[in-house]
Every structure is written in structure tokens, then in C-alpha cells.
Write an enzyme that holds these catalytic residues in place. Structure first.
Site, PDB file in Angstrom:
ATOM      1  N   VAL A  99       0.860  -1.179   0.000  1.00  0.00           N
ATOM      2  CA  VAL A  99       0.000   0.000   0.000  1.00  0.00           C
ATOM      3  C   VAL A  99       0.897   1.228   0.000  1.00  0.00           C
ATOM      4  CG1 VAL A  99      -1.827   1.252   1.203  1.00  0.00           C
ATOM      5  CG2 VAL A  99      -1.736  -1.253   1.342  1.00  0.00           C
ATOM      6  N   CYS A 100       0.520   2.213  -0.813  1.00  0.00           N
ATOM      7  CA  CYS A 100       1.224   3.487  -0.828  1.00  0.00           C
ATOM      8  C   CYS A 100       2.710   3.270  -1.174  1.00  0.00           C
ATOM      9  CB  CYS A 100       1.033   4.174   0.525  1.00  0.00           C
ATOM     10  SG  CYS A 100       1.436   5.933   0.566  1.00  0.00           S
ATOM     11  N   THR A 101       3.619   3.900  -0.429  1.00  0.00           N
ATOM     12  CA  THR A 101       5.047   3.795  -0.733  1.00  0.00           C
ATOM     13  C   THR A 101       5.623   2.436  -0.373  1.00  0.00           C
ATOM     14  OG1 THR A 101       5.653   4.770   1.396  1.00  0.00           O
ATOM     15  CG2 THR A 101       5.380   6.279  -0.457  1.00  0.00           C
ATOM     16  N   THR A 117       1.706   3.502  -6.605  1.00  0.00           N
ATOM     17  CA  THR A 117       2.209   3.986  -5.329  1.00  0.00           C
ATOM     18  C   THR A 117       1.603   5.349  -5.055  1.00  0.00           C
ATOM     19  OG1 THR A 117       4.232   4.298  -4.018  1.00  0.00           O
ATOM     20  CG2 THR A 117       4.254   5.158  -6.268  1.00  0.00           C
TER      21      THR A 117
END
Length: 206
Positions: A99-101, A117
């Protein structure tokens, strides 16, 4: 089915709490939390979570969820054993997700060729040889990535659909009343504001 959430200092809480609420609601799912040690791990906004396992003791799992952090560049310089553990456990998983970065950690481990991202980290993903997508959820074989923060809920719902079927995913979505209606349209944010936010994110990496 074991679902293992990776914990580390300064992780973003919603990155794993969102997917946790979705996945842990399914029958037969056993959530686990892995970190370098068994001591409490504090998120970037102060939430503390106690791990159930360490990188030394947990060597296989069905699903891995790697959250992101607002300090992702610092983490890429020294992941505290996360990258090495991901390389070791990945062959045992059915799904390796981020998830995300968190996708930058998968890229650093050499596990992903196409991913999404957080918008502020796209360049960091690209320089690691990954085809960067702006989609909210991206499947790359058994590697699944979600975009920034709240997209972890979307990613987890897609996993529920893949594992338990469309009706199960719909039931979970209704159960948590996930029906995003943000006060601001993402595409309507002025470029000047977006650049200011990006600068703020990057200042945390100094």
C-alpha cells in the site's frame, strides 16, 4: 489463511489498518504482525502496534501486506531487514501486496515489474526499474499494489474478491460502508497546491 502485516517505525497507520479491517473480517483468515523485534512499533502519527512475529521467526505466509511511510526514502536507505525478509518470504506467498510507498520496498527487493504507489513516490519507483501505473490497484502476477494510503482498502477488497468471490467482496464493502465521496475531487486540486504538498513530503526525507 495467514495474512501478515509488516510493521516498522514511522509506517502509515491507515496503510495497514484499512486492509486489516477488510481481510480480517473473512472466515479462516488469521492476521499476523511481523517486525524486526517483538517490541511495540509506532506509526508516523503515534499509533503503537505489538507484533506477533519477527523476521527471524516467520518464514512463510499466505499473504503479505507492506504498508508505506511518509519517510519512505529514509527507509529505502536502511529497511531494517524488511527488504531481505521480503525476498525470503515471497516464494512462499500466494499474494505479496503493498500500500502506498510500500511498493518501493517491493521494488527494492526486486519483486515487482509494474506497480502503483503514492503520487509523491512515483519517481522513486520508476528509478528502480518498475513500470509505474496511476491506477488505484495494480496486479502484477501475484504482486498487488495499492496507490496512496486509502487505496489499501480498495486493494484489500480486490483480494477478497480474488480469494472469496465477488459477493464476499460486496458484502465486506457494504459492511464497512466504503463509499468514498470526498469533499474535493482529486483531479481538481490546483497544481500549486500539489507541488506544495510534494515539497512537504520531500522535506521529511531530508
Amino acid at each position: 489463511m495467514d495474512v501478515t502485516f509488516v510493521l516498522y517505525p514511522n509506517m502509515t497507520a491507515l496503510d495497514f489498518v484499512g486492509p486489516y479491517d477488510v481481510l480480517a473480517s473473512m472466515p479462516g483468515v488469521s492476521p499476523r504482525f511481523v517486525a524486526a523485534t517483538l517490541g511495540p512499533v509506532k506509526s508516523d502519527n503515534g499509533l503503537s502496534v505489538v507484533p506477533t512475529d519477527t523476521f527471524d521467526t516467520l518464514k512463510s505466509t499466505d499473504i503479505v501486506v507492506v504498508p508505506g511511510s511518509s519517510h519512505w526514502r529514509e527507509l529505502l536507505k536502511d529497511s531494517g531487514g524488511i527488504v531481505e525478509w521480503l525476498r525470503e518470504v515471497h516464494p512462499t506467498t500466494k499474494w505479496t501486496t503493498s500500500v502506498c510507498t510500500g511498493s518501493t520496498l517491493l521494488a527494492e527487493a526486486g519483486l515487482v515489474s509494474k506497480a502503483t504507489t503514492h503520487w509523491a513516490a512515483r519517481e522513486d519507483l520508476e528509478v528502480r526499474g518498475v513500470e509505474v501505473s496511476t491506477d488505484r490497484v495494480v496486479f502484477d502476477g501475484k504482486v498487488v499494489s495499492g496507490a496512496g494510503v486509502s487505496a489499501g482498502i480498495d486493494m484489500a477488497l480486490r483480494l477478497v474478491e480474488a480469494e472469496f468471490g465477488e459477493m464476499a467482496a460486496q458484502a465486506v464493502q457494504v459492511g464497512i460502508e466504503y463509499d468514498p465521496q470526498p469533499p474535493r475531487d482529486y483531479d481538481s486540486i490546483p497544481d500549486s497546491v500539489a507541488q506544495g504538498l510534494k515539497a512537504a513530503f520531500e522535506s521529511r526525507q531530508a
